[in-house]
Design a protein around this motif. Structure first.
Motif, PDB file in Angstrom:
ATOM      1  N   GLN A  19       0.798  -1.219   0.000  1.00  0.00           N
ATOM      2  CA  GLN A  19       0.000   0.000   0.000  1.00  0.00           C
ATOM      3  C   GLN A  19       0.836   1.277   0.000  1.00  0.00           C
ATOM      4  O   GLN A  19       0.303   2.346  -0.252  1.00  0.00           O
ATOM      5  CB  GLN A  19      -0.949  -0.003   1.201  1.00  0.00           C
ATOM      6  N   GLU A 162      -4.479  -9.643   9.602  1.00  0.00           N
ATOM      7  CA  GLU A 162      -5.918  -9.796   9.362  1.00  0.00           C
ATOM      8  C   GLU A 162      -6.314 -11.048   8.591  1.00  0.00           C
ATOM      9  O   GLU A 162      -6.725 -10.973   7.426  1.00  0.00           O
ATOM     10  CB  GLU A 162      -6.449  -8.571   8.618  1.00  0.00           C
ATOM     11  N   SER A 430      -5.490   2.114  -1.072  1.00  0.00           N
ATOM     12  CA  SER A 430      -6.426   1.201  -0.411  1.00  0.00           C
ATOM     13  C   SER A 430      -6.846   0.110  -1.395  1.00  0.00           C
ATOM     14  O   SER A 430      -7.284   0.400  -2.509  1.00  0.00           O
ATOM     15  CB  SER A 430      -7.638   1.993   0.080  1.00  0.00           C
ATOM     16  N   LYS A 437      -9.942   7.362  -0.604  1.00  0.00           N
ATOM     17  CA  LYS A 437     -10.210   7.056   0.801  1.00  0.00           C
ATOM     18  C   LYS A 437      -8.904   7.272   1.564  1.00  0.00           C
ATOM     19  O   LYS A 437      -8.056   6.389   1.649  1.00  0.00           O
ATOM     20  CB  LYS A 437     -10.676   5.600   0.927  1.00  0.00           C
ATOM     21  N   TYR A 439      -6.467   8.119   4.803  1.00  0.00           N
ATOM     22  CA  TYR A 439      -6.408   7.831   6.234  1.00  0.00           C
ATOM     23  C   TYR A 439      -5.250   8.533   6.940  1.00  0.00           C
ATOM     24  O   TYR A 439      -5.167   8.519   8.163  1.00  0.00           O
ATOM     25  CB  TYR A 439      -6.178   6.329   6.456  1.00  0.00           C
TER      26      TYR A 439
HETATM   27  C1  BGP Z   1      -7.213  -3.033   7.104  1.00  0.00           C
HETATM   28  C2  BGP Z   1      -5.957  -3.399   6.396  1.00  0.00           C
HETATM   29  C3  BGP Z   1      -5.203  -2.296   5.783  1.00  0.00           C
HETATM   30  C4  BGP Z   1      -6.043  -1.122   5.323  1.00  0.00           C
HETATM   31  C5  BGP Z   1      -7.188  -0.786   6.264  1.00  0.00           C
HETATM   32  C6  BGP Z   1      -8.184   0.181   5.727  1.00  0.00           C
HETATM   33  O1  BGP Z   1      -8.132  -4.029   6.941  1.00  0.00           O
HETATM   34  O2  BGP Z   1      -5.061  -4.082   7.237  1.00  0.00           O
HETATM   35  O3  BGP Z   1      -4.367  -2.842   4.828  1.00  0.00           O
HETATM   36  O4  BGP Z   1      -6.350  -1.162   4.007  1.00  0.00           O
HETATM   37  O5  BGP Z   1      -7.885  -1.925   6.660  1.00  0.00           O
HETATM   38  O6  BGP Z   1      -9.056  -0.470   4.884  1.00  0.00           O
HETATM   39  P1  BGP Z   1      -9.545   0.121   3.518  1.00  0.00           P
HETATM   40  O7  BGP Z   1      -8.291   0.454   2.786  1.00  0.00           O
HETATM   41  O8  BGP Z   1     -10.321  -0.976   2.869  1.00  0.00           O
HETATM   42  O9  BGP Z   1     -10.370   1.279   3.838  1.00  0.00           O
END
Ligand code: BGP
Length: 470
Positions: A19, A162, A430, A437, A439
Motif C-alpha cells: 500500500q 488480518e 487502499s 479514501k 487515512y
Molecule cells: C485493514 C488493512 C489495511 C487497510 C485498512 C483500511 O483491513 O489491514 O491494509 O487497508 O484496513 O481499509 P480500507 O483500505 O479498505 O479502507
C-alpha cells in the motif's frame, strides 16, 4: 477531562508494503495476485502508491518530528523470495536492512508483519490456491524463519495481518483476487490453514531463540444484535462473531476451537456446501504455539449490528465512497444493519468507538491467556479537503480521540494495551477503494509525492509527546 497514557506506550503509525512502497514490478520483486487483478480492473494502480520504497527517509523524518515512535511496516515476501520459495532477491533484503537502519537513526521502532495481504502469486499457479493449499504453510514457515535469522535488528514481529479480512475478501465478499462469494467453507478453511502457519512460525521463532516478541494482527469487530431484546438477533450476532472473531481468537489463545465455535463453523461450511479439514496435527500445532504468542495486534475500525433474517446471499461492497450503497446479507447468519443514531463513514463503516472497549474487555475476560495487545490499526477513511497546503481533518481527530478514550478506559479496566498505531501514517493505496479514501496523518499529493501534515498530525504529536489525551 484529560487522560494520561502509561509510560512506554507506543504512539505509532501504520503502513503495509503493497500500500505504500510502489515499485511493485521492479527491483527484482516477484508478482502477487493483486498485480494482475488491479490491472484487469483498471480502476487504480498500486504504483507508485506513496513511493515509500524511495521516500521512506522522508516519512521517517516526519515520524521523528511528529512524535511517532513506532512504525508498522510489512516485508513484501516477493521482494525476498520472488517466487515464494527458492531464489533469493538480495536487493529486497538490502532494502529492508536500509529501512530498519533508517528507523533506528530516527528513533522509530519497527513492528514488522511478514504477510500483509501479499502472498506470492507463485502459490496460485499450477492448481495452487494460496493458503488453501497446505504446502504454502511450509513455504511461509521457511520464509518467516529466513526473516527471523536475517533481520535480527527487528525485535517486534507479526506473522500475518488480518486473517479474517483475508477470508472475507477472498471467499465471502469475493472482491479480492482469486475471490469467490459466499464460500464460508473455504473462508473457515483458509483462516484455519493460516492460523496453523502462524502457530508454526511462532514455534520456529521460539525454537530459534531469536530476541524479541512475536504475535499476530487481526481485524476484530464487535458484533451486536440490532434489537438487544431479540434472541434471534443475538444468534445472528453470535454467528457473525464466530466468523470474524472467535475462530481466530480460539485458535490463538485456546490452542483449539471451543466445541460451540467448531459447531457453528461446521454448520456454516455445510450451508455453503463444503466440509472443513481440521486435522489432529493442526490442533497440535495450534496448542504448541500457545505459550509463545507474545502479543495480539488488534485492527479496529467499525462494528456490525445484526438482524436475524431468512433469504439468499446478497453482499455488495461499497468501494467508491457512495454513502449507503453497501449491502450485507449472509445466509445462515443474517443481515447487517445500521442502528438508529449511529454514524457511518462515506464507505458505510459504522463508527462506534465504545465497541472497542467491549472488544478489549472481552479479550481479557474470554481469553485470559493473552499477554499483551497493541491496537495496530485504527483510523478514519475520509475525503480530505486540501486547501493551500492545509488539511483540516477535524472528523478524523474526533474519531481518533474517541477511540483512544475507550482504549484508555480499557487500560483502567485492566487490559494490557501497550501501544496504538494510527492507520495510516501517510495517505496510501487502499486495496479495494483506491486513492480517494485517505487515512494518513500526512497528506500525500500523489502527483508530486509531496507530504503535508494534516491537523490530525499536529494533534497526534501533542498526544505522543505528552501522553495526555485532551
Ligand atoms: C485493514 C488493512 C489495511 C487497510 C485498512 C483500511 O483491513 O489491514 O491494509 O487497508 O484496513 O481499509 P480500507 O483500505 O479498505 O479502507
Amino acid at each position: 477531562m484529560s487522560r494520561q497514557f502509561p509510560e512506554g506506550f507506543v504512539y505509532g503509525g501504520a503502513t503495509a508494503a503493497y500500500q505504500v512502497e510502489g515499485e511493485t514490478r521492479t527491483h527484482g520483486k516477484g508478482k502477487v495476485p493483486w498485480d494482475d487483478f488491479l490491472a484487469a480492473q483498471g480502476r487504480f494502480s498500486p504504483d507508485p502508491a506513496s513511493d515509500f520504497y524511495n521516500r521512506y527517509p522522508v516519512d521517517l523524518e516526519l515520524c521523528q518530528r511528529f512524535g511517532v515512535n513506532g512504525i508498522r511496516v510489512s516485508i513484501a515476501w516477493t521482494r525476498i523470495f520472488p517466487a515464494g520459495t527458492g531464489a533469493l532477491n538480495q536487493e529486497g533484503v538490502d532494502f529492508y536492512h536500509a529501512l530498519f537502519a533508517e528507523c533506528e537513526r530516527r528513533g522509530v521502532v519497527p513492528y514488522v508483519t511478514l504477510d500483509h495481504f501479499d502472498t506470492p502469486e507463485a502459490f496460485y499457479e499450477n492448481g495452487g490456491e494460496g493458503f488453501l493449499t497446505r504446502s504454502t504453510i511450509d513455504a511461509f514457515v521457511d520464509y518467516a524463519t529466513f526473516c527471523f535469522g536475517e533481520f535480527t535488528e527487528v525485535k517486534h514481529w507479526f506473522t500475518f495481518n488480518e486473517i479474517p479480512a483475508t477470508a472475507e475478501g477472498s471467499f465471502i465478499v469475493g472482491n479480492w483476487p482469486h475471490g469467490e462469494k459466499y464460500r464460508l467453507d473455504k473462508a473457515f478453511q483458509l483462516m484455519h490453514n493460516m492460523m496453523v502457519a502462524h502457530a508454526r512460525a511462532v514455534v520456529a521463532f521460539h525454537d530459534g531463540g531469536y530476541e524479541g516478541e512475536i504475535g499476530i494482527v487481526q481485524n476484530l469487530e464487535p458484533k451486536y444484535p440490532l434489537d438487544p431484546n431479540s434472541a434471534a438477533d443475538a444468534e445472528a450476532a453470535r454467528m457473525a462473531d464466530v466468523i470474524n472473531n472467535r475462530w481466530v481468537l480460539d485458535a490463538t489463545f485456546r490452542g483449539h476451537y471451543a466445541p460451540d465455535t467448531l459447531e457453528a463453523a461446521t454448520r456454516l461450511a455445510h450451508i455453503a456446501g463444503g466440509e472443513l479439514d481440521i486435522r489432529d496435527e493442526d490442533i497440535e500445532a495450534l496448542a504448541a504455539a500457545l505459550p509463545y504468542c507474545d502479543c495480539l495486534g488488534v485492527n479496529t475500525y467499525k462494528c456490525q449490528f445484526l438482524r436475524a433474517a431468512e433469504g439468499e446471499n446478497d453482499i455488495h461492497h461499497n468501494g467508491t465512497g457512495d454513502k449507503g450503497s453497501s449491502r450485507w446479507f449472509l445466509k445462515g447468519v443474517g443481515e447487517s444493519c445500521v442502528r438508529e443514531g449511529v454514524p457511518t463513514t462515506d464507505w458505510d463503516w459504522i463508527i462506534y468507538p465504545e465497541g472497542l472497549y467491549d472488544l478489549l474487555m472481552r479479550i481479557k475476560n474470554d481469553y485470559p491467556n493473552y499477554k499483551k495487545i497493541y491496537v495496530t490499526e485504527n483510523g478514519m477513511g475520509y475525503k480530505d479537503d486540501f486547501e493551500d497546503g492545509f488539511i483540516d481533518d477535524a472528523p478524523r481527530i474526533d474519531y481518533l480521540r474517541q477511540h483512544l478514550t475507550w482504549i484508555h478506559r480499557a487500560i483502567e479496566g485492566g487490559v494490557n494495551v501497550a501501544g496504538y498505531f494510527v492507520w495510516s501514517l501517510q495517505d496510501q493505496f487502499s486495496w479495494t477503494n483506491g486513492y480517494n479514501k485517505r487515512y494518513g496523518l500526512f497528506y500525500v499529493d500523489f502527483e508530486t509525492q509531496k507530504r503535508y501534515p494534516k491537523a490530525s498530525a499536529y494533534w497526534f504529536k501533542n498526544l505522543a509527546e505528552t501522553g495526555k489525551l485532551e
